[in-house]
Design a protein around this motif. Sequence first.
Motif, PDB file in Angstrom:
ATOM      1  N   PHE A 108      42.292  69.351  63.901  1.00  0.00           N
ATOM      2  CA  PHE A 108      42.847  68.962  62.615  1.00  0.00           C
ATOM      3  C   PHE A 108      42.982  67.441  62.563  1.00  0.00           C
ATOM      4  N   GLU A 109      42.873  66.893  61.354  1.00  0.00           N
ATOM      5  CA  GLU A 109      43.033  65.463  61.141  1.00  0.00           C
ATOM      6  C   GLU A 109      44.422  65.030  61.612  1.00  0.00           C
ATOM      7  N   LYS A 110      44.518  63.836  62.153  1.00  0.00           N
ATOM      8  CA  LYS A 110      45.813  63.338  62.633  1.00  0.00           C
ATOM      9  C   LYS A 110      46.806  63.268  61.472  1.00  0.00           C
ATOM     10  N   PRO A 111      48.085  63.464  61.768  1.00  0.00           N
ATOM     11  CA  PRO A 111      49.088  63.478  60.701  1.00  0.00           C
ATOM     12  C   PRO A 111      49.265  62.127  60.027  1.00  0.00           C
ATOM     13  N   LYS A 112      49.669  62.189  58.764  1.00  0.00           N
ATOM     14  CA  LYS A 112      49.933  60.978  57.991  1.00  0.00           C
ATOM     15  C   LYS A 112      51.382  60.533  58.158  1.00  0.00           C
ATOM     16  N   SER A 113      52.233  61.440  58.608  1.00  0.00           N
ATOM     17  CA  SER A 113      53.665  61.178  58.725  1.00  0.00           C
ATOM     18  C   SER A 113      54.037  60.721  60.128  1.00  0.00           C
ATOM     19  N   GLU A 114      55.197  60.073  60.193  1.00  0.00           N
ATOM     20  CA  GLU A 114      55.788  59.701  61.477  1.00  0.00           C
ATOM     21  C   GLU A 114      57.278  60.020  61.419  1.00  0.00           C
ATOM     22  N   VAL A 115      57.842  60.368  62.569  1.00  0.00           N
ATOM     23  CA  VAL A 115      59.262  60.691  62.662  1.00  0.00           C
ATOM     24  C   VAL A 115      59.903  59.766  63.686  1.00  0.00           C
ATOM     25  N   LYS A 116      61.056  59.218  63.330  1.00  0.00           N
ATOM     26  CA  LYS A 116      61.756  58.326  64.257  1.00  0.00           C
ATOM     27  C   LYS A 116      62.137  59.127  65.501  1.00  0.00           C
ATOM     28  N   ALA A 117      61.715  58.646  66.656  1.00  0.00           N
ATOM     29  CA  ALA A 117      61.978  59.330  67.913  1.00  0.00           C
ATOM     30  C   ALA A 117      63.176  58.722  68.636  1.00  0.00           C
ATOM     31  N   GLU A 118      63.305  57.403  68.530  1.00  0.00           N
ATOM     32  CA  GLU A 118      64.356  56.720  69.291  1.00  0.00           C
ATOM     33  C   GLU A 118      64.594  55.346  68.685  1.00  0.00           C
ATOM     34  N   GLN A 119      65.806  54.860  68.815  1.00  0.00           N
ATOM     35  CA  GLN A 119      66.127  53.513  68.361  1.00  0.00           C
ATOM     36  C   GLN A 119      67.009  52.842  69.385  1.00  0.00           C
ATOM     37  N   SER A 120      66.712  51.577  69.631  1.00  0.00           N
ATOM     38  CA  SER A 120      67.518  50.776  70.546  1.00  0.00           C
ATOM     39  C   SER A 120      67.658  49.392  69.922  1.00  0.00           C
ATOM     40  N   GLY A 121      68.835  49.095  69.419  1.00  0.00           N
ATOM     41  CA  GLY A 121      69.031  47.810  68.742  1.00  0.00           C
ATOM     42  C   GLY A 121      68.163  47.728  67.508  1.00  0.00           C
ATOM     43  N   ASP A 122      67.349  46.667  67.444  1.00  0.00           N
ATOM     44  CA  ASP A 122      66.465  46.473  66.297  1.00  0.00           C
ATOM     45  C   ASP A 122      65.120  47.168  66.450  1.00  0.00           C
ATOM     46  N   CYS A 123      64.847  47.753  67.619  1.00  0.00           N
ATOM     47  CA  CYS A 123      63.562  48.402  67.879  1.00  0.00           C
ATOM     48  C   CYS A 123      63.658  49.904  67.642  1.00  0.00           C
ATOM     49  N   ALA A 124      62.638  50.439  67.005  1.00  0.00           N
ATOM     50  CA  ALA A 124      62.574  51.886  66.785  1.00  0.00           C
ATOM     51  C   ALA A 124      61.201  52.387  67.205  1.00  0.00           C
ATOM     52  N   TRP A 125      61.158  53.592  67.749  1.00  0.00           N
ATOM     53  CA  TRP A 125      59.910  54.220  68.151  1.00  0.00           C
ATOM     54  C   TRP A 125      59.682  55.448  67.278  1.00  0.00           C
ATOM     55  N   TYR A 126      58.436  55.640  66.888  1.00  0.00           N
ATOM     56  CA  TYR A 126      58.079  56.734  65.996  1.00  0.00           C
ATOM     57  C   TYR A 126      56.988  57.592  66.624  1.00  0.00           C
ATOM     58  N   ASN A 127      57.060  58.885  66.381  1.00  0.00           N
ATOM     59  CA  ASN A 127      56.020  59.810  66.830  1.00  0.00           C
ATOM     60  C   ASN A 127      55.289  60.357  65.615  1.00  0.00           C
ATOM     61  N   PRO A 128      53.966  60.517  65.695  1.00  0.00           N
ATOM     62  CA  PRO A 128      53.254  61.168  64.599  1.00  0.00           C
ATOM     63  C   PRO A 128      53.708  62.617  64.494  1.00  0.00           C
TER      64      PRO A 128
END
Length: 86
Positions: free
Chosen positions: A18-38
């Motif tokens: 399947f085509e890669k997702p268009k959405s991302e979900v916030k996985a983690e945040q530390s201070g001003d940095c945030a990580w997102y997972n498709p």
Amino acid sequence: MIQHTEIWQTKQLIELGFEKPKSEVKAEQSGDCAWYNPAYSIDELIEMLPNNLVMHREKDKWSVSIGEVSITKTELIDALFELLTH
């Protein structure tokens, strides 16, 4: 109600071609940095399925079906995922 696929579900759908997702979900945040997972949204999963998709909510469960294949789960996203991987 869960709105996006889990990491393992996203990975499995991509592995199935399947085509890669268009959405991302916030996985983690530390201070001003945030990580997102498709992740796939409910709308994206519905778009991947044929037009003859039937969805029905019964009390606390969702039933989705295409022809003779029917899946019932508490979360709509899980029912759609299972239908796609069936």
